[in-house]
Design a protein around this motif. Structure first.
Motif, PDB file in Angstrom:
ATOM      1  N   ASP A 109      42.176  42.507  35.695  1.00 55.72           N
ATOM      2  CA  ASP A 109      41.387  42.536  34.462  1.00 55.72           C
ATOM      3  C   ASP A 109      42.238  42.991  33.268  1.00 55.72           C
ATOM      4  O   ASP A 109      41.705  43.466  32.274  1.00 55.72           O
ATOM      5  CB  ASP A 109      40.172  43.459  34.624  1.00 55.72           C
ATOM      6  N   GLU A 110      43.535  42.842  33.392  1.00 51.70           N
ATOM      7  CA  GLU A 110      44.438  43.291  32.309  1.00 51.70           C
ATOM      8  C   GLU A 110      44.244  42.400  31.077  1.00 51.70           C
ATOM      9  O   GLU A 110      44.236  41.170  31.196  1.00 51.70           O
ATOM     10  CB  GLU A 110      45.880  43.179  32.801  1.00 51.70           C
ATOM     11  N   ARG A 120      31.404  38.215  49.552  1.00 48.40           N
ATOM     12  CA  ARG A 120      31.563  36.759  49.631  1.00 48.40           C
ATOM     13  C   ARG A 120      32.981  36.426  50.054  1.00 48.40           C
ATOM     14  O   ARG A 120      33.945  36.786  49.387  1.00 48.40           O
ATOM     15  CB  ARG A 120      31.260  36.128  48.287  1.00 48.40           C
ATOM     16  N   ALA A 121      33.083  35.772  51.206  1.00 46.93           N
ATOM     17  CA  ALA A 121      34.376  35.308  51.691  1.00 46.93           C
ATOM     18  C   ALA A 121      34.093  34.197  52.680  1.00 46.93           C
ATOM     19  O   ALA A 121      33.007  34.137  53.264  1.00 46.93           O
ATOM     20  CB  ALA A 121      35.123  36.437  52.385  1.00 46.93           C
ATOM     21  N   ARG A 142      31.096  49.902  40.565  1.00 45.98           N
ATOM     22  CA  ARG A 142      32.560  49.733  40.534  1.00 45.98           C
ATOM     23  C   ARG A 142      33.023  48.838  41.668  1.00 45.98           C
ATOM     24  O   ARG A 142      33.896  47.991  41.506  1.00 45.98           O
ATOM     25  CB  ARG A 142      33.242  51.092  40.617  1.00 45.98           C
ATOM     26  N   LEU A 143      32.417  49.059  42.838  1.00 46.23           N
ATOM     27  CA  LEU A 143      32.780  48.241  43.999  1.00 46.23           C
ATOM     28  C   LEU A 143      32.461  46.767  43.732  1.00 46.23           C
ATOM     29  O   LEU A 143      33.273  45.886  44.016  1.00 46.23           O
ATOM     30  CB  LEU A 143      32.021  48.741  45.237  1.00 46.23           C
ATOM     31  N   GLY A 151      34.136  41.443  43.082  1.00 53.00           N
ATOM     32  CA  GLY A 151      33.904  40.229  42.284  1.00 53.00           C
ATOM     33  C   GLY A 151      35.239  39.608  41.876  1.00 53.00           C
ATOM     34  O   GLY A 151      35.381  38.387  41.843  1.00 53.00           O
ATOM     35  N   LEU A 152      36.221  40.462  41.608  1.00 51.72           N
ATOM     36  CA  LEU A 152      37.532  39.951  41.178  1.00 51.72           C
ATOM     37  C   LEU A 152      38.350  39.408  42.363  1.00 51.72           C
ATOM     38  O   LEU A 152      39.277  38.632  42.178  1.00 51.72           O
ATOM     39  CB  LEU A 152      38.327  41.067  40.490  1.00 51.72           C
ATOM     40  N   LEU A 153      38.011  39.871  43.579  1.00 54.21           N
ATOM     41  CA  LEU A 153      38.784  39.444  44.755  1.00 54.21           C
ATOM     42  C   LEU A 153      38.221  38.173  45.402  1.00 54.21           C
ATOM     43  O   LEU A 153      38.929  37.484  46.132  1.00 54.21           O
ATOM     44  CB  LEU A 153      38.808  40.557  45.810  1.00 54.21           C
TER      45      LEU A 153
END
Ligand SMILES: CCCCCCCCCCCCCCCCCC(=O)SCCNC(=O)CCNC(=O)[C@H](O)C(C)(C)COP(=O)(O)OP(=O)(O)OC[C@H]1O[C@@H](n2cnc3c(N)ncnc32)[C@H](O)[C@@H]1OP(=O)(O)O
Ligand SMILES: NC(=O)C1=CN([C@@H]2O[C@H](COP(=O)(O)OP(=O)(O)OC[C@H]3O[C@@H](n4cnc5c(N)ncnc54)[C@H](OP(=O)(O)O)[C@@H]3O)[C@@H](O)[C@H]2O)C=CC1
Length: 515
Positions: free
Chosen positions: A118-119, A266-267, A383-384, A389-391
């Motif tokens: 998220d940079e 989700r995977a 936070r989790l 969500g980003l992974l």
């Protein structure tokens, strides 16, 4: 031909990102397996109120150096810290240090980067692209440079399904982007970022792709190799199995699942989980340094450092082994019993988020409030959810990497080097690796003691009993509500009870007859 450690004997090595996860393993391995190396210059910045010297002192106390410390208590004497802030002009290296580096460095390993997904684009560009450019300029001034090894990522081109060991055309000419972003303010850059990164999921993969292009532009002047690791996980064998020191990538997910916090994600069960142990990446990196310096390939060699094409393992299997490992070696003070499931279905995932994440968090926070404490569980879950969500982009799909250069490099090693700098992932036993990985998160990330496992198991039994009690109370409550309100529920109840009674009488009668 000289072995790898013979090659590094007497050489001066410059490392960026040495305080990071991979950098520490690189420093340790060079010191332990190439003991005749002359010096390791590491670029370090002051951070979080600590001076550069204090940070390096702390770094050397790190557990990862236990083995080399035992073999050579004076190992730290070969480490020469150089103060540097990579986002500053000239990398903020003093003129004296520049002189020192240009006079003696033989090999550069460029590991530093921002790996946050998220940079803000400007910062990611500054560190991952502009700093790389500046380091390349510094490298060109080095009188005795033999190899420049740039650490990229296998996901730099994750907008493609099949990824060869080539540098693909960049999404935009880096210089043009750098020039145009220079005068745009943060807000505008944030607004146009999704348009710029296009079909890549984040600024990290986007800027790493641009960095590869910058590296290629200098390839006529320098001897360059690019390492592209996939998802770097805990160590497989060295310096000891399961070493890991951060929450990045899968480690945070494993910990959250082991603590019973994460219950759904989700995977794709059947997608290849391209994890690669950190020691494999570092062994390949050191070997690539040697090969680049000794063989001087005509063009930049890219090494896709991945496992999927050679020894594939899938997210579904990872889930199974992580769960069974945490049941055998539970984490302390788990929130609930570890029981995470992965699904590729969006709606099912949302349902379980509601039932297994938000509902328990709400109840627990209510309990905290009632007992006069500050509610915290909902915040942890938010936070989790942001992190996973980003992974999800990476755990929901498959990529195919060609890794011929990795095989080629292996074929060039002497039998002794193949053992010392092992990166043959065909030998990797996944269940054993995952078990050590989970234990590593417990020991080295959470600093939990293995002797506390019986107490952790006892805690899980307590959680199981709480769950049984809770479920029974809930069932009785729901039933009472139904019985009280509906004639039909009462009829069904009497019917079921009489049916059970008839069955019981029948079995009793038949057993009396047989006797
Ligand atoms: C049973 C399970 C089955 C599993 C199956 C599925 C597994 C899927 C895994 C997929 C992995 C895919 C990775 C792809 C890698 C690409 C490879 C690379 O090149 S690049 C390499 C990969 N790059 C990455 O992985 C970078 C990803 N990370 C990020 O981008 C950011 O950390 C963030 C946006 C997630 C959170 O930002 P922000 O909210 O600002 O938070 P901060 O960062 O400031 O940290 C605050 C605190 O939280 C801590 N903590 C951090 N993460 C987690 C976590 N996941 N959890 C828990 N805790 C976590 C952190 O330590 C810190 O603690 P403290 O110091 O306060 O005590
Ligand atoms: N981890 C992974 O799964 C993968 C990583 N990679 C690549 O491997 C490399 C290393 O990753 P990893 O070790 O995991 O990352 P870490 O985040 O653990 O380490 C990053 C390093 O870069 C340094 N750094 C960051 N910003 C600056 C700055 N402004 N000035 C000086 N130094 C800075 C950090 O120093 P400080 O301690 O001061 O912050 C740290 O030493 C990266 O290039 C990454 O892209 C590739 C694929 C996967």
């Amino acid at each position: 031909m000289a072995s790898i450690s013979d090659y590094y004997a007497g050489k001066s090595v410059l490392i960026t990102g040495a305080t990071g996860f991979m950098g520490k393993v690189l420093v340790e391995k060079l010191l332990r397996s190439c003991p005749e190396v002359h010096a390791l210059y590491i670029l370090v910045r002051p951070k979080a109120g600590q001076s550069m010297q204090e940070r390096v002192k702390d770094m050397m106390k790190c557990k990862v150096f236990d083995r080399v410390r035992e073999e050579n208590p004076d190992f730290h004497k070969k480490i020469v810290p150089i103060s540097s802030e990579l986002t500053q002009p000239g990398l903020a290296i003093s003129p004296e240090d520049v002189e020192k580096l240009t006079a003696c460095v033989n090999i550069v390993f460029h590991c530093a980067a921002t790996i946050r997904f998220d940079e803000p684009l400007k910062h990611a560009l500054q560190l991952n692209v502009i700093a790389t450019q500046q380091l390349l300029s510094l490298a060109q001034q080095m009188h005795h440079l033999e190899a420049f090894i740039h650490v990229s990522t296998a996901y730099a081109n994750c907008n493609r399904r099949h990824i060869d060991e080539v540098i693909y055309p960049p999404p935009v000419e880096p210089k043009k982007l750098i020039d145009s972003l220079e005068w745009l303010d943060e807000g505008i850059v944030r607004d146009i970022t999704p348009r710029l990164i296009g079909d890549r999921p984040n600024t990290y993969t986007y800027t790493k792709a641009l960095a590869e292009c910058v590296v290629q532009q200098e390839s006529t002047k320098l001897n360059i190799g690019i390492i592209r690791p996939s998802i770097v996980g805990a160590s497989w064998q060295e310096p000891f199995p399961g070493w890991i020191d951060n929450f990045n990538g899968p480690s945070g997910v494993f910990i959250a699942a082991g603590k019973g916090i994460l219950r759904t994600m989700r995977a794709n069960n059947d997608a290849v989980a391209d994890l690669i142990p950190v020691d494999v990446v570092i062994n390949l990196t050191i070997a690539a340094g040697w090969y680049t310096a000794v063989h001087r390939p005509k063009s930049v060699l890219v090494y896709n450092c991945t496992t999927g094409g050679i020894n594939p393992f899938h997210w579904g299997e990872i889930e199974h082994h992580v769960m069974s490992s945490f049941k055998r070696n539970p984490l302390e003070q788990a929130f609930r019993r570890p029981n995470a499931n992965i699904t590729s279905n969006y709606l099912i995932n949302q349902y379980w988020i509601l039932v297994s994440h938000k509902f328990p968090a709400l109840i627990y926070d209510l309990f905290l409030r009632l007992s006069g404490q500050k509610p915290q569980m909902m915040r942890i879950f938010n936070r989790l959810h942001k992190a996973i969500g980003l992974l999800e982009y990476f755990s929901s799909q498959d990529w195919e990497w060609n890794s011929e250069n990795m095989s080629m490099l292996m074929s060039q090693l002497t039998p002794e080097d193949k053992k010392t700098f092992n990166f043959d992932v065909r030998q990797l036993n996944w269940p054993e690796y995952i078990e050590n990985y989970c234990i590593g998160t417990k020991k080295y990330v959470l600093n939990e003691d293995m002797s506390d496992i019986p107490a952790a198991r006892q805690h899980l039994r307590k959680l199981r009993n709480i769950r049984y009690t809770f479920n029974t109370i809930l069932l009785v409550f729901i039933w009472r509500v139904f019985i009280a309100r509906s004639q039909m529920a009462r009829n069904i109840w009497y019917f079921v009870v009489s049916l059970c009674f008839k069955f019981l009488s029948y079995f009793k009668a038949s057993s009396t007859l047989t006797n």
